[in-house]
Design an enzyme around this catalytic site. Structure first.
Site, short mmCIF file in Angstrom:
data_model
loop_
_atom_site.label_atom_id
_atom_site.label_comp_id
_atom_site.label_asym_id
_atom_site.label_seq_id
_atom_site.Cartn_x
_atom_site.Cartn_y
_atom_site.Cartn_z
CG HIS A 302 68.27 45.40 -68.51
ND1 HIS A 302 67.41 46.26 -67.90
CD2 HIS A 302 68.59 44.46 -67.59
CE1 HIS A 302 67.23 45.87 -66.66
NE2 HIS A 302 67.93 44.78 -66.43
CG ASP A 359 72.17 37.30 -66.00
OD1 ASP A 359 72.56 37.12 -64.84
OD2 ASP A 359 70.99 37.52 -66.29
N1 CMC Z 1 69.19 38.94 -78.71
C1 CMC Z 1 68.62 39.30 -79.88
N2 CMC Z 1 67.64 40.22 -79.99
C2 CMC Z 1 67.20 40.78 -78.85
C3 CMC Z 1 67.75 40.44 -77.61
C4 CMC Z 1 68.77 39.49 -77.55
N3 CMC Z 1 69.31 39.14 -76.40
N4 CMC Z 1 67.12 41.16 -76.65
C5 CMC Z 1 66.20 41.91 -77.28
N5 CMC Z 1 66.26 41.69 -78.63
C6 CMC Z 1 65.46 42.36 -79.65
C7 CMC Z 1 64.03 41.84 -79.68
O1 CMC Z 1 63.91 40.75 -80.57
C8 CMC Z 1 63.29 43.06 -80.14
O2 CMC Z 1 63.50 43.21 -81.52
P1 CMC Z 1 62.31 43.82 -82.45
O3 CMC Z 1 62.14 45.24 -81.99
O4 CMC Z 1 62.83 43.68 -83.84
O5 CMC Z 1 61.09 42.97 -82.20
C9 CMC Z 1 64.02 44.22 -79.44
O6 CMC Z 1 65.36 43.74 -79.29
C10 CMC Z 1 63.43 44.62 -78.10
O7 CMC Z 1 63.42 43.44 -77.29
P2 CMC Z 1 62.27 43.08 -76.28
O8 CMC Z 1 62.21 41.60 -76.17
O9 CMC Z 1 61.02 43.82 -76.63
O10 CMC Z 1 62.86 43.70 -74.95
P3 CMC Z 1 62.32 43.43 -73.50
O11 CMC Z 1 62.59 44.67 -72.75
O12 CMC Z 1 60.93 42.92 -73.53
O13 CMC Z 1 63.26 42.22 -73.00
C11 CMC Z 1 65.13 41.04 -72.15
C12 CMC Z 1 64.39 42.40 -72.23
C13 CMC Z 1 66.27 41.15 -71.14
C14 CMC Z 1 64.16 39.95 -71.69
C15 CMC Z 1 65.68 40.69 -73.56
O14 CMC Z 1 66.61 41.67 -73.96
C16 CMC Z 1 66.29 39.30 -73.63
O15 CMC Z 1 65.57 38.33 -73.90
N6 CMC Z 1 67.64 39.16 -73.39
C17 CMC Z 1 68.26 37.85 -73.31
C18 CMC Z 1 68.01 37.23 -71.93
C19 CMC Z 1 68.83 37.89 -70.86
O16 CMC Z 1 70.02 38.13 -71.01
N7 CMC Z 1 68.19 38.16 -69.70
C20 CMC Z 1 68.85 38.75 -68.53
C21 CMC Z 1 68.36 40.13 -68.23
S1 CMC Z 1 69.42 41.05 -67.10
C22 CMC Z 1 69.40 40.17 -65.61
C23 CMC Z 1 68.08 40.20 -64.94
O17 CMC Z 1 67.72 41.22 -64.39
O18 CMC Z 1 67.41 39.19 -64.94
#
Ligand code: CMC
Length: 424
Positions: A302, A359
């Site tokens: 998140h 989720d």
């Molecule tokens: N699985 C594997 N690696 C992950 C995941 C994941 N679900 N989420 C983040 N990471 C890694 C990402 O690759 C990055 O690694 P590095 O620093 O080595 O590049 C690090 O963790 C930080 O991730 P980010 O993508 O920069 O984080 P963000 O804040 O931009 O994204 C997120 C947040 C929710 C989009 C992401 O965690 C994600 O894609 N999760 C899976 C999709 C998901 O469950 N979404 C629902 C969110 S909660 C409900 C809502 O409000 O919609």
């Protein structure tokens, strides 16, 4: 008043610093460009406050979520979705009389115009319900024009809140080819939704109170989440003075993406894939860590929560309680628990502070309630609706609102002369 100093090429500039009611600090850079000529670059807006808001407070490090100051845990246990909708939209809990009037207004506006059914007929049954839901939300503006008159806005807000439920149930009926079921005024909001989803002309549907309560809990937990992607979209669209239906329809579209509300559908598809692949959760944890693979653990991570998501904590317990109460066993719940355990003990997830989000367990509960996977994101939208409305209303009534118009850093070609086609 404290200030922040910024030095650009030896020139010093000072900007006001202010605090929110929970002592969050902000540097007011509204005059940054006019004072310095520079803009703030913040892709993904991770450090940008786009508005001042008194609706929802999140502390991602402590795992705190409050609507209008009330902790989510208390609302989840003691409140109802309709009461929470009133709270979010009006800023305070209703007394008995106010809640009664609010409920009566929801009942008054719950029917949709008969011609709207013709719109449903135009879609193929295979259409994703989110595509149809978005089209239905904007279509409401064709049936109920918004004149930016405060009284009409208020009525349209009630129309949207009431009719969205009917439209969501009709989306499902359309997708399975069953006749639409009309709402009933003697049922609660969640009971009525279940009735419109599952009743058939040949078989009356008796709402199981466990199912209705579980649905209400899910809706309460999804009701708002401050400036997330879809709420920001609602505000962005609304900042041009687009009406509430148009703004919320845009929010539905933003929610659909798999990184946002679409994740609940993806979680179940991922768990099913793991199940069909033999149930080896570690294999999928490894895949999620592999930077050469695009696979992510859906329902994990998140932008704001870096300790735990309080909604996920409530839902992990609710999943057990609901499945037990309904005497349902779902092998996907065991896979989800195994996956969570493997990820939480893995350095990659620990270092990046990745925890289950809302989720992760919601889909398992929706399945137990009989809601099909392709409807999960519509369920999220149904829950998030009062939040979108509250965000839109706050934006609309805030004299500080300006049309949202970010800047950019241009990285393209500098000026060059047009070349005729035969010289390229
Ligand atoms: N699985 C594997 N690696 C992950 C995941 C994941 N679900 N989420 C983040 N990471 C890694 C990402 O690759 C990055 O690694 P590095 O620093 O080595 O590049 C690090 O963790 C930080 O991730 P980010 O993508 O920069 O984080 P963000 O804040 O931009 O994204 C997120 C947040 C929710 C989009 C992401 O965690 C994600 O894609 N999760 C899976 C999709 C998901 O469950 N979404 C629902 C969110 S909660 C409900 C809502 O409000 O919609």
């Amino acid at each position: 008043m404290s200030t922040a100093k910024l030095i650009i090429n030896d020139k010093e500039f000072e900007f006001p610093v202010f605090e929110g009611s929970e002592h969050e600090l902000a540097i007011d850079v509204a005059k940054l460009r006019s004072a310095t000529g520079a803009i703030a670059y913040d892709p993904g807006y991770g450090n940008t406050g786009s508005c001042m808001s008194s609706i929802t407070y999140i502390d991602g490090d402590q795992g705190i979520l409050r609507y209008r100051g009330y902790p989510i845990e208390q609302l989840a246990e003691k409140s109802t979705f309709v009461e929470v909708a009133y709270l979010l939209i009006n800023g305070r809990l209703p007394n008995a009389d106010e809640l009664d009037k609010f409920n009566k207004r929801l009942i008054k506006h719950v029917m949709v115009h008969e011609d709207i059914k013709k719109l449903f007929e135009a879609y193929p049954p295979s259409a994703h319900p989110m595509a149809v839901m978005s089209a239905m939300a904007i279509s409401l503006s064709a049936f109920h024009p918004d004149l930016l008159d405060p009284e009409i806005i208020d009525t349209n807000i009630m129309r949207l809140l009431a009719k969205f439920k009917t439209l969501a149930a009709f989306c499902y009926k359309k997708s399975v080819g069953q006749p639409y079921v009309y709402p009933r005024s003697d049922l609660s909001y969640s009971e009525d939704f279940l009735h419109m989803m599952f009743a058939l002309p040949t078989e009356p549907y008796h709402v199981n109170p466990v199912v209705a309560r579980a649905l209400d809990l899910l809706l309460v937990l999804h009701a708002d989440h401050e400036q997330n992607c879809s709420a920001s979209t609602v505000r962005m669209v609304g900042s041009s003075q687009a009406n509430v239906f148009a703004s919320v329809a845009a929010g539905v579209n933003a929610l659909w993406g798999p990184l946002h509300g679409g994740a609940n559908q993806e979680v179940i598809m991922m768990l099913e894939e793991i199940q069909h692949d033999g149930g080896d959760v570690q294999k999928y944890v490894n895949l999620a860590k592999d930077k050469n693979s695009k696979f992510r653990l859906m329902g994990f991570g998140h932008r704001v929560y870096k300790n735990f998501d309080p909604r996920a904590k409530i839902l992990a317990k609710a999943a057990d309680d609901v499945l037990n109460a309904l005497h349902v066993t779902d092998p996907l719940l065991d896979i989800a628990r195994g996956l969570e355990d493997a990820a939480l003990h893995d350095d990659y997830f620990v270092e990046r502070k990745l925890y289950p989000n809302v989720d992760f367990y919601s889909g398992i509960i929706y399945r137990a309630l009989g809601i099909p996977t392709n409807m999960f994101t519509v369920m999220f939208a149904l829950g998030r609706l009062p939040g979108w409305i509250a965000q839109w209303k706050e934006m609309h009534n805030d004299p500080a609102t300006r049309i949202n118009r970010p800047r950019q850093i241009y990285t393209g070609e500098t000026v060059r002369d047009y070349t005729p086609i035969d010289q390229r």
